[in-house]
Scaffold this active site. Structure first.
Site, PDB file in Angstrom:
ATOM      1  CB  CYS A 309      -0.999  -0.117   1.294  1.00 52.58           C
ATOM      2  SG  CYS A 309      -2.437   0.974   0.938  1.00 52.58           S
ATOM      3  CG  HIS A 393      -4.274  -3.947   2.845  1.00 55.36           C
ATOM      4  ND1 HIS A 393      -3.428  -3.596   4.015  1.00 55.36           N
ATOM      5  CD2 HIS A 393      -4.839  -2.603   2.312  1.00 55.36           C
ATOM      6  CE1 HIS A 393      -3.467  -2.287   4.148  1.00 55.36           C
ATOM      7  NE2 HIS A 393      -4.059  -1.727   3.328  1.00 55.36           N
ATOM      8  CD  GLU A 395      -3.250  -6.687   5.579  1.00 53.05           C
ATOM      9  OE1 GLU A 395      -4.237  -5.702   5.898  1.00 53.05           O
ATOM     10  OE2 GLU A 395      -2.636  -6.900   4.590  1.00 53.05           O
TER      11      GLU A 395
END
Length: 421
Positions: A309, A393, A395
């Site tokens: 990001c 992202h 995760e």
């Protein structure tokens, strides 16, 4: 006086006298004590807040959470779940998050889903606030949670209309207020005199000193146990607003983690003898943090690097590219991304208002992923310097988990470089 009605039925006339019901009030409404008797009380909440946008539109709503007046940039998020992770994502610093999913608060909040030490967003805008919670992990209601953390929220506002306005006009600065003493004109002037562009928001969300991170993803929630490495690869993670689940996923893949502040010198990071460097997510404009770009430049080619990001955008600038502000950004858990190397399409979680201009990148830097909604750059690689990055992202908590394998790829890169040393 009673009212009589005469009607004709056939050849005859009939007179109907309607019954009159009289209700006697036990308290005089003209009395000064009428408020004590409950005549001005309502069983429902009335509008007591305003959202004033810089385009001059005024949106009346009902408040929950904290009260007062707050300014921020309004963005919309299309996620169906995960509002607690959104609330605690440091990348939302300085922003009002409008949820397009109309029903929010039904699962309450709990102690396990936090992504950082506090809420950094400016406020929450929703259509409908659930009047009850139903989840076995619920510890408190959303309203109580926000009030304790001094975060403003509003509901019963037309979120669909505001979202359409943001899509057509782009992200807008707004002022949220529950203070009747402030006029609409004052709030409008506040919205037009504040700007988020060029503001260093990272320094307000980063940690103040280095620390070790050891927690892994809990077994009950771990969805990918394939390809784990027993070796302990030391990763120095720069905290530009890092989400805890990024650290948990790296720990689950066998990494030893040292988290350092955003201003940590590159020379000090190298003294820690890392096997890899992580540049994390974070809020705001990458051009507003030139010190972070210089740190990234100083570490290029030294050890394998992974950017997520904001880290991806800083890498883009450090490699010689440009970043630009998007019209309304990407915020949500349902963005399709194509991996150009494999052809695989992943559904991703995204939260950013800036992007890297791929045309500005030098030779040798490869665009590895693109966002299929608008074709923007969603991933980079520079094999000559062992660099990889994603704009979104991997995760993603609570999901989707399509991109989790990228953590394994980073571990493989560290393993390869370490083996060739």
């Amino acid at each position: 006086m009673d009212l009589a009605v005469t009607i004709r039925t056939g050849g005859r006339f009939a007179t109907i006298v309607p019954k009159v019901w009289r209700v006697k009030c036990s308290v005089s409404v003209s009395s000064d004590n009428s408020t004590a008797a409950g005549f001005r009380e309502r069983p429902w909440k009335i509008a007591d807040a305003r959202l004033v946008l810089e385009d001059g539109s005024i949106w009346k709503a009902k408040s929950f959470g904290a009260t007062g007046t707050q300014v921020g940039e309004v963005v919309f998020n299309t996620s169906m779940t995960g509002y607690q992770e959104i609330l605690t994502d440091p990348s939302y610093a300085g922003q009002f998050v409008l949820m397009t999913n109309p029903h929010i608060g039904n699962t309450g909040v709990n102690l396990d889903d936090e992504e950082s030490r506090q809420c950094f967003l400016a406020g929450l805008v929703i259509r409908n606030l659930s009047i009850s919670t139903s989840n076995w992990r619920c510890a408190e209601t959303l309203g109580d949670y926000l009030a304790q953390r001094n975060i403003m929220g509003i509901y019963d506002v037309d979120t669909r209309a505001i979202t359409r306005r943001l899509r057509e006009d782009g992200s807008l600065i707004g002022v949220l207020s529950t203070e009747e003493s402030k006029s609409d004109e004052q709030l409008l002037e506040m919205s037009r005199s504040w700007d988020i562009v060029g503001v260093d928001l990272i320094s307000g969300v980063s940690c103040r000193s280095p620390y070790e991170w050891v927690d892994k993803t809990k077994d009950d929630w771990d969805f990918n146990t394939n390809g784990r490495h027993g070796g302990r690869y030391h990763v120095v993670a720069y905290d530009f607003g890092i989400k805890q689940n990024i650290l948990q996923r790296l720990a689950s893949y066998g990494c030893k983690l040292t988290v350092v502040p955003s201003t940590w010198p590159a020379s000090e990071a190298l003294k820690m003898k890392p096997d890899g460097i992580l540049f994390s997510n974070g809020p705001g404009d990458p051009s507003a943090v030139p010190y972070a770009v210089e740190t990234v430049k100083a570490l290029l080619g030294k050890v394998p690097i992974f950017g997520i990001c904001m880290g991806h955008q800083l890498l883009g600038q450090a490699l010689g590219g440009r970043t630009f502000k998007m019209k309304f950004g990407h915020h949500g858990g349902n963005h399709p991304v194509r991996n150009l190397r494999s052809g695989r399409v992943e559904i991703s979680s995204q939260n950013h208002n800036y992007a890297v201009d791929p045309a500005s990148l030098p030779d040798g830097v490869e665009v590895t992923h693109i966002n299929l909604n608008d074709g923007s750059c969603a991933g980079l690689a520079f094999p000559a310097k062992n660099i990889m990055s994603l704009q979104y992202h991997p995760e993603a908590s609570p999901g989707p988990h399509d991109s989790d394998q990228v953590f394994r790829e980073f571990v493989e890169l560290m393993k390869q470089v370490k083996g060739n040393a």
